[in-house]
Design a protein around this motif. Sequence first.
Motif, short mmCIF file in Angstrom:
data_model
loop_
_atom_site.label_atom_id
_atom_site.label_comp_id
_atom_site.label_asym_id
_atom_site.label_seq_id
_atom_site.Cartn_x
_atom_site.Cartn_y
_atom_site.Cartn_z
N PRO A 132 1.18 -1.33 0.28
CA PRO A 132 -0.02 -0.23 0.02
C PRO A 132 0.20 1.45 0.00
O PRO A 132 1.75 1.66 0.88
N ASN A 133 0.37 1.88 -0.35
CA ASN A 133 1.42 3.71 -1.22
C ASN A 133 0.14 4.63 -1.56
O ASN A 133 0.34 4.49 -2.38
N TYR A 134 -0.57 5.36 -0.70
CA TYR A 134 -1.94 5.89 -1.26
C TYR A 134 -1.57 6.41 -2.12
O TYR A 134 -2.64 6.85 -3.52
N ASP A 135 -0.64 7.24 -1.67
CA ASP A 135 -0.03 8.51 -3.50
C ASP A 135 -0.15 7.65 -5.07
O ASP A 135 -0.27 8.32 -5.32
N SER A 136 0.72 6.89 -4.81
CA SER A 136 0.46 6.21 -5.80
C SER A 136 -0.71 5.00 -6.69
O SER A 136 -1.06 5.86 -7.68
N ILE A 137 -1.57 4.68 -5.67
CA ILE A 137 -2.56 3.67 -6.07
C ILE A 137 -3.55 4.81 -6.31
O ILE A 137 -4.65 4.70 -6.67
N LEU A 138 -3.79 5.94 -5.16
CA LEU A 138 -4.78 6.89 -5.50
C LEU A 138 -5.85 6.91 -7.54
O LEU A 138 -6.84 7.23 -7.25
N PRO A 139 -4.87 7.47 -7.89
CA PRO A 139 -6.17 7.94 -9.24
C PRO A 139 -6.51 6.34 -10.01
O PRO A 139 -7.65 6.09 -9.35
N ALA A 140 -6.00 4.91 -9.21
CA ALA A 140 -6.57 4.12 -9.32
C ALA A 140 -7.76 3.59 -8.52
O ALA A 140 -8.82 3.43 -8.89
N VAL A 141 -7.99 4.03 -7.49
CA VAL A 141 -9.13 4.19 -6.45
C VAL A 141 -9.81 5.02 -6.58
O VAL A 141 -10.99 4.41 -6.69
N LYS A 142 -9.68 5.98 -7.48
CA LYS A 142 -11.12 6.57 -7.97
C LYS A 142 -11.47 6.33 -9.26
O LYS A 142 -12.77 6.61 -8.83
N TYR A 143 -10.18 5.23 -10.00
CA TYR A 143 -11.01 5.06 -10.52
C TYR A 143 -12.40 3.84 -10.69
O TYR A 143 -13.03 4.10 -10.91
N ILE A 144 -11.59 2.77 -9.97
CA ILE A 144 -11.99 2.35 -9.97
C ILE A 144 -13.70 2.79 -8.47
O ILE A 144 -14.75 2.06 -8.32
N GLU A 145 -13.71 3.70 -8.00
CA GLU A 145 -14.32 4.17 -6.84
C GLU A 145 -15.63 4.41 -7.54
O GLU A 145 -17.05 4.23 -7.25
N LYS A 146 -16.13 4.90 -8.96
CA LYS A 146 -16.70 5.33 -9.86
C LYS A 146 -17.47 4.33 -9.91
O LYS A 146 -18.69 3.79 -10.61
N ASP A 147 -17.08 2.90 -10.27
CA ASP A 147 -17.21 1.61 -10.94
C ASP A 147 -17.85 1.71 -9.91
O ASP A 147 -19.00 0.19 -10.03
N LEU A 148 -17.92 0.65 -8.41
CA LEU A 148 -18.19 0.94 -7.32
C LEU A 148 -19.41 1.51 -6.71
O LEU A 148 -20.49 1.41 -6.72
N ILE A 149 -19.34 3.14 -7.18
CA ILE A 149 -20.90 3.47 -6.67
C ILE A 149 -21.48 3.10 -8.25
O ILE A 149 -22.99 2.85 -7.97
N HIS A 150 -21.31 2.81 -9.28
CA HIS A 150 -21.84 2.20 -10.34
C HIS A 150 -22.86 0.99 -9.86
O HIS A 150 -23.89 1.26 -9.97
N LEU A 151 -21.92 0.23 -9.10
CA LEU A 151 -22.88 -0.93 -8.99
C LEU A 151 -23.35 -0.60 -7.90
O LEU A 151 -24.82 -1.38 -8.38
N ILE A 152 -23.44 -0.28 -7.08
CA ILE A 152 -24.21 -0.12 -5.87
C ILE A 152 -25.73 0.99 -6.59
O ILE A 152 -26.82 0.61 -6.41
N GLU A 153 -25.80 1.39 -6.78
CA GLU A 153 -26.39 2.53 -8.26
C GLU A 153 -27.49 1.33 -9.47
O GLU A 153 -28.42 1.83 -9.67
N THR A 154 -26.94 0.89 -9.46
CA THR A 154 -27.41 -0.35 -10.43
C THR A 154 -27.90 -1.64 -9.94
O THR A 154 -28.37 -2.88 -10.53
N LEU A 155 -28.00 -1.76 -8.77
CA LEU A 155 -28.43 -2.99 -7.26
C LEU A 155 -29.39 -3.46 -7.26
O LEU A 155 -30.00 -2.42 -7.50
N GLU A 156 -30.20 -4.32 -7.51
CA GLU A 156 -31.64 -4.78 -7.27
C GLU A 156 -31.01 -6.44 -7.24
O GLU A 156 -30.80 -7.47 -7.51
N TRP A 157 -32.50 -6.89 -6.16
CA TRP A 157 -32.41 -7.82 -5.56
C TRP A 157 -33.97 -8.82 -6.09
O TRP A 157 -34.50 -7.72 -6.93
N LYS A 158 -33.22 -9.65 -6.03
CA LYS A 158 -34.39 -10.28 -6.16
C LYS A 158 -35.85 -10.81 -5.83
O LYS A 158 -34.75 -11.08 -4.59
#
Length: 184
Positions: A158-184
């Motif tokens: 873990p080196n927060y400064d180095s991985i921060l751009p990747a964290v922010k990129y994946i964060e957008k995908d996680l927000i999208h995952l949550i927004e599209t989540l549906e229960w059966k």
Amino acid sequence: MKNFILMLAVFLVVISCTNNTLPKPKPYLKLQYPEASYTTFNSKCPYNFEYSKGAVISIKENCWASIKYPKLKATIHITYREINNNLDEILKEVEKLTYEHTIKADAIPNALPYENFNKHVYAKLYNVEGNVASNIQFMATDSVKNVLAGSLYFYTKPNYDSILPAVKYIEKDLIHLIETLEWK
């Protein structure tokens, strides 16, 4: 006068031919990530969501999932739990796992809440700042029967400064995952 101009020209040529070394500015790596596009995850599990086409998803028999980002060397580990009159216990357990990072974390800002009353999706996304094992944690529930919890891990020290751009990129995908989540 001719001699003066000739001497001046020779002098200027001699002075201009020195090899002064100037420091070069530090180069910065410019990371460019692909445009986000998503596909729907359908399974026999009691939930569906959309995830990034740049990721690979695998599912276990107990409906736990792994969303791998091979190019970023990262994985989102998702756990599924069915509620049996123990919602508070499950939510405390998920929150406890998040706050165990406080030993190494610089900060854990307030959770980003999400509510969709029509789909019965209630979620929180936690950003854990600092050199920690997991920089993003989330949980989502319908508050009656289902709970999904997830953590983002990188396969690197873990080196927060180095991985921060990747964290922010994946964060957008996680927000999208949550927004599209549906229960059966």
